[in-house]
Scaffold this active site. Structure first.
Site, PDB file in Angstrom:
ATOM      1  N   GLU A  45       0.839  -1.136   0.058  1.00 11.34           N
ATOM      2  CA  GLU A  45       0.007   0.163  -0.033  1.00 11.34           C
ATOM      3  C   GLU A  45       0.889   1.209  -0.041  1.00 11.34           C
ATOM      4  OE1 GLU A  45      -3.686   1.900   2.775  1.00 11.34           O
ATOM      5  OE2 GLU A  45      -2.100   0.420   3.656  1.00 11.34           O
ATOM      6  N   LYS A 114      -9.736   2.607  -2.113  1.00 12.77           N
ATOM      7  CA  LYS A 114     -10.044   2.090  -0.919  1.00 12.77           C
ATOM      8  C   LYS A 114     -11.050   2.473  -0.420  1.00 12.77           C
ATOM      9  CE  LYS A 114      -7.366   1.616   3.496  1.00 12.77           C
ATOM     10  NZ  LYS A 114      -6.043   2.101   4.130  1.00 12.77           N
ATOM     11  N   CYS A 148      -5.455  -2.803   2.651  1.00 14.73           N
ATOM     12  CA  CYS A 148      -5.204  -2.732   4.355  1.00 14.73           C
ATOM     13  C   CYS A 148      -6.360  -2.829   5.265  1.00 14.73           C
ATOM     14  CB  CYS A 148      -4.438  -1.375   4.398  1.00 14.73           C
ATOM     15  SG  CYS A 148      -3.603  -1.496   6.045  1.00 14.73           S
TER      16      CYS A 148
END
Length: 259
Positions: A45, A114, A148
């Site tokens: 990431e 995300k 994540c």
């Protein structure tokens, strides 16, 4: 048979220079050369900056420069490349944490913003949340990219009949203090979705004094580890995903059909 082709992955576990895309791109060059021959190379990431809450300190042009770098590199190593970037989306007028997947021919295969931004670190106040599925296909494999904190929300990775995938890939900056959660949830996502699950985490210490221990891993559809690096060091892990294994698990234990 072409629909039973194995997929070869290279997971790059790396330390990241803080808010320095030029230095990070240079550091990844030799690692990507080691990964030459993989069908898909996975980077962590925010691999050009570290998990920064100040993307305004980055040149807005860096997103485009890194995408061009990924495209050139993918054609050179003859494999797809994926990883997430902190970048300014000029069209939307917002900063996003975007996972980009570039094919071996340089074509854009997937772009995923995300969804679950990490409120505790202030990410939700800086980066716009995405909602696109971003499922892509590579070598006959259907792959779902996630980032994540998304790992904590199993419904966002649910392997449904309408969105059936073969592999689930998380790129991350996951700190040492909660690494046991990372290990446990990667395994849970593999078991509950009967899919290969890949997690690529960074190592080193960032400017906020957070320590990252790696634990990059690939698990099979039964939740068993194929590879994992807990050394805390920089390196390349290799994993082979088998369509025959995937088919055998889902045929022997047809749990997905009972949804």
């Amino acid at each position: 048979m072409s629909d039973r082709r194995d997929l070869h992955l290279a997971l790059i576990q790396a330390d990241l220079a803080w808010q320095d895309p030029l230095a990070n791109r240079a550091a990844f060059e030799p690692l990507l050369q080691q990964a030459r021959g993989a069908d898909l190379v996975v980077l962590p990431e925010m691999f050009t900056s570290g998990f920064t809450m100040h993307p305004e300190h980055l040149d807005p042009a860096e997103g485009g420069l890194t995408l061009l770098w990924m495209q050139e590199l993918a054609t050179r190593v003859r494999g797809a490349v994926m990883g997430s970037l902190a970048l300014w989306d000029q069209e939307l007028g917002v900063y996003v944490n975007r996972c980009v997947v570039v094919g071996a021919d340089g074509a854009l295969l997937s772009s995923y913003d995300k969804k679950y931004t990490f409120t505790m670190a202030g990410e939700s106040a800086v980066y716009a949340s995405g909602s696109n599925e971003a499922l892509f296909e590579l070598g006959g494999w259907k792959i779902l990219p996630r980032i994540c904190y998304d790992l904590r929300f199993p419904e966002w990775a649910r392997n449904t009949e309408e969105r059936r995938y073969d592999a689930l890939i998380y790129v991350a900056n996951w700190p040492k203090g909660r690494i046991r959660h990372w290990d446990a949830m990667l395994r849970a996502r593999a078991i509950e979705n009967q899919a290969y699950v890949v997690g690529v985490n960074r190592v080193g210490t960032d400017a906020n004094h957070l320590v990252y221990p790696g634990h990059s891993a690939c698990l099979d559809p039964m939740g068993d580890l194929l590879v994992q690096d807990t050394s805390g060091g920089v390196g390349v892990l290799y994993a082979e995903l088998s369509k025959n294994t995937l088919h055998q698990v889902r045929t022997t234990f047809p749990f997905l059909a009972d949804q």
